[in-house]
Design a protein around this motif. Sequence first.
Motif, short mmCIF file in Angstrom:
data_model
loop_
_atom_site.label_atom_id
_atom_site.label_comp_id
_atom_site.label_asym_id
_atom_site.label_seq_id
_atom_site.Cartn_x
_atom_site.Cartn_y
_atom_site.Cartn_z
N SER A 162 139.60 53.05 35.32
CA SER A 162 139.10 51.68 35.46
C SER A 162 137.83 51.43 34.66
O SER A 162 137.45 50.28 34.43
CB SER A 162 138.86 51.36 36.95
N SER A 163 137.17 52.52 34.21
CA SER A 163 135.94 52.36 33.42
C SER A 163 136.23 51.95 31.99
O SER A 163 135.30 51.65 31.23
CB SER A 163 135.14 53.67 33.43
N GLY A 164 137.51 51.95 31.60
CA GLY A 164 137.87 51.53 30.25
C GLY A 164 138.04 52.67 29.27
O GLY A 164 138.25 52.43 28.08
N VAL A 165 137.99 53.92 29.75
CA VAL A 165 138.17 55.08 28.87
C VAL A 165 139.64 55.16 28.46
O VAL A 165 140.52 55.11 29.32
CB VAL A 165 137.75 56.38 29.59
N PRO A 166 139.96 55.28 27.17
CA PRO A 166 141.36 55.45 26.75
C PRO A 166 141.91 56.78 27.26
O PRO A 166 141.17 57.75 27.40
CB PRO A 166 141.28 55.44 25.21
N GLN B 55 159.27 50.24 34.95
CA GLN B 55 157.94 50.80 35.15
C GLN B 55 157.87 52.24 34.69
O GLN B 55 158.89 52.93 34.56
CB GLN B 55 157.49 50.68 36.60
N LEU B 56 156.66 52.70 34.42
CA LEU B 56 156.44 54.08 34.01
C LEU B 56 156.35 54.95 35.26
O LEU B 56 155.57 54.66 36.17
CB LEU B 56 155.13 54.20 33.23
N MET B 57 157.15 56.00 35.30
CA MET B 57 157.03 57.02 36.34
C MET B 57 156.18 58.13 35.73
O MET B 57 156.66 58.96 34.97
CB MET B 57 158.40 57.52 36.76
N VAL B 58 154.89 58.11 36.05
CA VAL B 58 153.92 58.96 35.35
C VAL B 58 154.07 60.43 35.76
O VAL B 58 154.11 60.74 36.96
CB VAL B 58 152.49 58.47 35.61
N ARG B 59 154.14 61.32 34.77
CA ARG B 59 154.22 62.76 35.00
C ARG B 59 152.84 63.41 34.91
O ARG B 59 152.55 64.36 35.62
CB ARG B 59 155.14 63.42 33.97
N ASP B 60 152.00 62.89 34.00
CA ASP B 60 150.69 63.49 33.81
C ASP B 60 149.81 62.54 33.00
O ASP B 60 150.33 61.67 32.28
CB ASP B 60 150.82 64.84 33.08
N ILE B 61 148.51 62.72 33.13
CA ILE B 61 147.53 61.93 32.40
C ILE B 61 146.49 62.88 31.82
O ILE B 61 146.03 63.80 32.48
CB ILE B 61 146.85 60.89 33.33
N LYS B 62 146.14 62.65 30.55
CA LYS B 62 145.07 63.45 29.91
C LYS B 62 144.08 62.51 29.25
O LYS B 62 144.46 61.49 28.67
CB LYS B 62 145.66 64.39 28.86
N PHE B 63 142.80 62.84 29.36
CA PHE B 63 141.76 62.04 28.71
C PHE B 63 141.33 62.70 27.41
O PHE B 63 141.27 63.93 27.32
CB PHE B 63 140.54 61.91 29.64
#
Length: 569
Positions: free
Chosen positions: A538-542, A561-569
Amino acid sequence: MEKRWVINEPGDEGTVITLMKSLGVDRLVADLLVQRGITTFDMAKKFFRPSLDDLHDPFLMKDMDKAVERIETAIQKQERVMIYGDYDVDGTTSVSLVYTYLKKHFDFIDYYIPDRYSEGYGVSTAGIDYAADNNFKLIIALDCGIKAVGKIAYANEKGIDFIVCDHHTPGDILPEAIAVLDPKRLDCDYPCDALSGCGVGFKLMQGLAQKMGWPFEELIPLLDLLAVSIASDIVPITGENRVLTYFGLIQLNNSPRLGLKTILNLAGVDKDLTVNDIVFKVGPRINAAGRIQSGNRAVQLLIADTEESAILIGDTIDVMNEDRKELDHSITDEALERVAKSSALLAKKSTVLFDRNWHKGVIGIVASRMIENYYKPTVILTESNGFATGSARSVDGFDLYNAISECSDLLENFGGHKYAAGLTMKIENVGEFQKRFEDYVVNNISEDMLVPQVKIDANIKLSDITPKFFRIIKQFEPFGPKNMTPVFVSEQVLDYGYSRPVGRNKEHLKLSVVDDIREGDVKAGIAFSMGNLYPKISSGVPFDVCYSLQENEYMGKVETQLMVRDIKF
């Protein structure tokens, strides 16, 4: 747990372009097909338009002629025939399928499911004695028997013939049965060697129908059982298995047998049943009978011929499933705590745990749950009939069956596949087995294998996800091993301002994301157990997001909709 993202190599450039032009699809779809081994127009036609005409001739399977001839003799002589099968989903669906079909043409049959606790897995002496005492002349063993060399020799001494229908890896010596149907036999050239146990039973019935001149159409109502078997036993859904699953799902959705209809109602599945629904909602309920009480209950449900009896047995099995879940959670918690408190166990590259008091019926589930927390080859053992008996599960890329085979001198018996196996040993051998198994793992596993990986089909932009693209992806179904749900990654996406944590404890994350804030092509998504990432998102970081696609219906509105498996910053 940190995950390793592995993006598949794109398909051969020339093949992708040729397929793209011949099918009239975009490059991404053509590449997804080539990655799945679909390289020509004709292959794509069979992939997108499965046909029962594509089923293989059952007589291509080694010993099929002998098996059919023996059943024909039993029918002519009115001999008593026992349908024998394992107590899990594959075994009970196999028995139900063969019993249901033969019962239409032959009265002198009955079925037998061994007791998990007193008899154990596979062909048992008790089962053979029961057959002898009740004048059975032929046993058709389903989803078991390929390694029952001694037991089948014992049956021969008692004047009982055996037909083995199995799909597990054979040992060095085949049992002395009238026929041994197993597409994994080294001398069997059957085109599909990945059938489930129920699949082998179906091919036997198909062969019998051909020989006897019975209409093929009588076999179609059995495909609901076969689809449940294929999905629950996690066999590749390609080739013949894909055809059988495709039409089995049609049968399940349009005209399921009473027992399966009851399970679907109990599981709350009311439309568009998928392989995923079978794996997580149908299979566990069928399995619960054999885990908690007796697999006979599951067969009784699957062959039920009145709605009243199906509902009565179904309710009983549903209670067993609730008991199974309680046992599963409590034993998993114990096992996790034992590992967490032991620096020695944490340091190992495998997990082998033994407890005399753990419930035998759920240790396979516990082994799978342990891997979700500690990603290592895992064996969970308990005491049964004076022996240590258990279930083993593996991680991606590591051959568990080979590891256990290397310890075979410590075992009374074992069997299974690359990724799942069962084993029994003397209790005094457990310590040595732990050491030898760990040594094998240390010497044969790579560090990469100890990190869970997410296999990604393609790197795409969110804007590539159009209604047309999603419609084509849906036609890739039924999904399963060797034809998994396509997984995509989109890089440097942004929160559009509407993402939020959801769930009772705000543990999940409802996403609203875009490639570019200026374009505003917003995609919705759900990320389970990732609510803790909300402040950063929510801070706007890609961030990069890895996901599959699914259809979500809410208040009458359907969206992708996207069924999310993982997120990486």
